[in-house]
Design an enzyme around this catalytic site. Structure first.
Site, PDB file in Angstrom:
ATOM      1  N   GLU A   1       9.202   2.363   1.136  1.00  0.00           N
ATOM      2  CA  GLU A   1       8.466   3.102   0.096  1.00  0.00           C
ATOM      3  C   GLU A   1       7.386   3.946   0.739  1.00  0.00           C
ATOM      4  O   GLU A   1       7.113   5.074   0.325  1.00  0.00           O
ATOM      5  CB  GLU A   1       7.845   2.117  -0.910  1.00  0.00           C
ATOM      6  CG  GLU A   1       7.264   2.787  -2.153  1.00  0.00           C
ATOM      7  CD  GLU A   1       5.809   3.221  -2.015  1.00  0.00           C
ATOM      8  OE1 GLU A   1       5.328   3.960  -2.885  1.00  0.00           O
ATOM      9  OE2 GLU A   1       5.140   2.843  -1.042  1.00  0.00           O
ATOM     10  N   GLU A   2       6.752   3.367   1.771  1.00  0.00           N
ATOM     11  CA  GLU A   2       5.588   4.021   2.378  1.00  0.00           C
ATOM     12  C   GLU A   2       5.953   5.230   3.231  1.00  0.00           C
ATOM     13  O   GLU A   2       5.082   5.901   3.754  1.00  0.00           O
ATOM     14  CB  GLU A   2       4.801   3.008   3.229  1.00  0.00           C
ATOM     15  CG  GLU A   2       4.244   1.825   2.439  1.00  0.00           C
ATOM     16  CD  GLU A   2       3.100   2.193   1.500  1.00  0.00           C
ATOM     17  OE1 GLU A   2       2.788   3.390   1.378  1.00  0.00           O
ATOM     18  OE2 GLU A   2       2.538   1.281   0.881  1.00  0.00           O
TER      19      GLU A   2
ATOM     20  N   ASP B   1       7.817  -3.107   2.240  1.00  0.00           N
ATOM     21  CA  ASP B   1       7.226  -2.569   3.474  1.00  0.00           C
ATOM     22  C   ASP B   1       5.728  -2.343   3.312  1.00  0.00           C
ATOM     23  O   ASP B   1       5.214  -2.248   2.190  1.00  0.00           O
ATOM     24  CB  ASP B   1       7.930  -1.278   3.910  1.00  0.00           C
ATOM     25  CG  ASP B   1       7.852  -0.155   2.887  1.00  0.00           C
ATOM     26  OD1 ASP B   1       7.986  -0.437   1.680  1.00  0.00           O
ATOM     27  OD2 ASP B   1       7.634   1.008   3.282  1.00  0.00           O
TER      28      ASP B   1
ATOM     29  N   ASP C   1      -1.115  -3.961  -1.456  1.00  0.00           N
ATOM     30  CA  ASP C   1      -0.027  -2.965  -1.577  1.00  0.00           C
ATOM     31  C   ASP C   1       1.167  -3.400  -0.755  1.00  0.00           C
ATOM     32  O   ASP C   1       1.261  -3.074   0.408  1.00  0.00           O
ATOM     33  CB  ASP C   1      -0.567  -1.607  -1.100  1.00  0.00           C
ATOM     34  CG  ASP C   1       0.421  -0.485  -1.270  1.00  0.00           C
ATOM     35  OD1 ASP C   1       1.425  -0.666  -1.960  1.00  0.00           O
ATOM     36  OD2 ASP C   1       0.200   0.592  -0.684  1.00  0.00           O
TER      37      ASP C   1
HETATM   38 ZN   LIG Z   1       2.582   0.631  -2.499  1.00  0.00          ZN
END
Ligand SMILES: [Zn+2]
Length: 387
Positions: free
Chosen positions: A138-139, A76, A106
């Site tokens: 994750e974010e 993500d 990222d």
């Molecule tokens: Zn990351």
């Protein structure tokens, strides 16, 4: 089926084109990776959400039944909303040595390196298998990797150690801060503002709580007990506040969203219990004296533990050896590494790209960073073949 082949830049172009902002589905991207791995004869396993909108993906390259080396990345990306981009965020655009696109740094850059490396891993006679661990969400608090971690050693083979490829400019990172998020709802009582003694002002009560959080923040900063971190202290912040109806009504409700990031020497419970004690003993009694229904309720909305790899950590030792480096670093952002470490899998953070570009408009990665990561993966192949 002949194996599909992409170099890291071509693979990154493919991955960036999938808009995998955390709020959206990542299934089209997962299907692309499944097809790609299947073309190389690899079996994959999903760990899906109940609604089927998102999935993690697990695959093993090399022998079964032997603990492997996990390569971990999240699929993500953060939103581009309200950001001013000079290029289309979902079209990888090369300008000079830089590759622009949301997630280029990222952390689709790392995922591109490991995926494009699959045929090279397969050419080796691996004694230690390589595990691919691709997650989602994750974010939004490292939530997506957790169901996959709980399957490791059960439905999915457990890794011996995990390399998390968050952007570190290929430096070896062995520590990061913890992140804890909270929502505190203050319930008071409405009254005409001309009769304030009949009401309980929720915003003013929340103000006392904000003041206490400010005091805790100042004290934590003064301790300055995390010299490896930038900034070198635990910090507390109120990030969002909402409440009230009109100027002439004593407000009944106020909600504050707040968070803190701790250096490993700070016990998160110290902050939580101090705040709770202040709320219940210093603020609430006066509210209750006017309205028995008054309340202050706090829920924890997110938690990513700190990473503090122990001396002699197998993951850190291996990463230093493969990267040809002597020094380790600490960072102030959270990663899935701490969750792997907490679950008993030695973890280290090392990946291509500069964290300064992450989450920013015109996010980019230097092509040389992808090359450096590929060299790292070649060294990993040597290691996995020899031992
Ligand atoms: Zn990351």
């Amino acid at each position: 089926m002949s194996g599909q082949s992409y170099n890291p830049v071509e693979m990154l172009e493919k991955l960036v084109a999938f808009d995998t902002t955390s709020a959206k589905t990542n299934i089209p991207l997962i299907e692309f990776i499944e097809d790609y791995l299947a073309s190389h004869g690899l079996e994959t396993h999903r760990v899906q959400t109940d609604d089927g909108m998102k999935s993690s993906l697990h695959a093993v390259i090399g022998p079964a039944g032997v603990p492997g080396i996990g390569l971990s990345g999240h699929s993500d990306v953060v939103p581009v909303t309200d950001q001013n981009w000079n290029t289309d965020p979902f079209t990888l655009t090369k300008k000079g040595s830089r590759l622009y696109g949301r997630g280029s740094c990222d952390m689709k850059g790392f995922i591109s390196c490991i995926l494009s490396h699959v045929p090279k891993f397969q050419k080796r006679d691996l004694k230690t298998p390589i595990h691919l661990l691709i997650s989602y969400d994750e974010e939004v608090g490292c939530t997506g990797v957790r169901p996959m971690i709980s399957e490791l050693g059960k439905r999915l083979p457990a890794p011996r150690l995990v390399i998390v490829g968050e952007p570190t400019s290929m430096k070896v990172v062995d520590a990061h801060k913890s992140i804890h998020g909270f929502e505190t709802c203050v319930t008071g009582k409405e009254s005409h503002s001309g009769k304030p003694h009949l009401g309980v002002n929720a915003i003013m009560a929340a103000g006392q709580l904000v003041s206490e959080l400010t005091r805790i923040d100042s004290e934590m900063r003064a301790r300055s007990d995390g010299p490896r971190f930038d900034p070198p202290y635990t910090n507390v912040a109120v990030a969002l506040i909402e409440g009230g109806t009109a100027r002439n009504i004593t407000p009944k409700n106020c909600t504050i969203a707040w968070m803190f990031r701790t250096v490993p020497s700070t016990d998160p419970d110290e902050i939580i219990s101090r705040f709770e004690k202040f709320a219940q003993e210093e603020v609430l009694p006066a509210m209750k004296a006017v309205s028995p229904d008054a309340a202050i309720e706090t829920v924890q909305t997110s938690r990513v533990p700190s990473l503090n790899a122990p001396d002699g950590s197998p993951a850190v030792s291996l990463a230093l050896k493969l990267a040809g480096k002597n020094d380790t670093f600490a960072v102030s952002y959270g990663t899935e590494g701490s969750l792997f470490e907490e679950a008993g899998f030695s973890s280290v953070i090392i990946g291509p790209g500069d964290i300064a570009q992450a989450h920013a408009p015109d996010e980019f990665i230097e092509e040389s960073e992808l090359e450096e990561c590929t060299v790292f993966l070649d060294k990993l192949s040597d290691y996995a073949e020899a031992s």
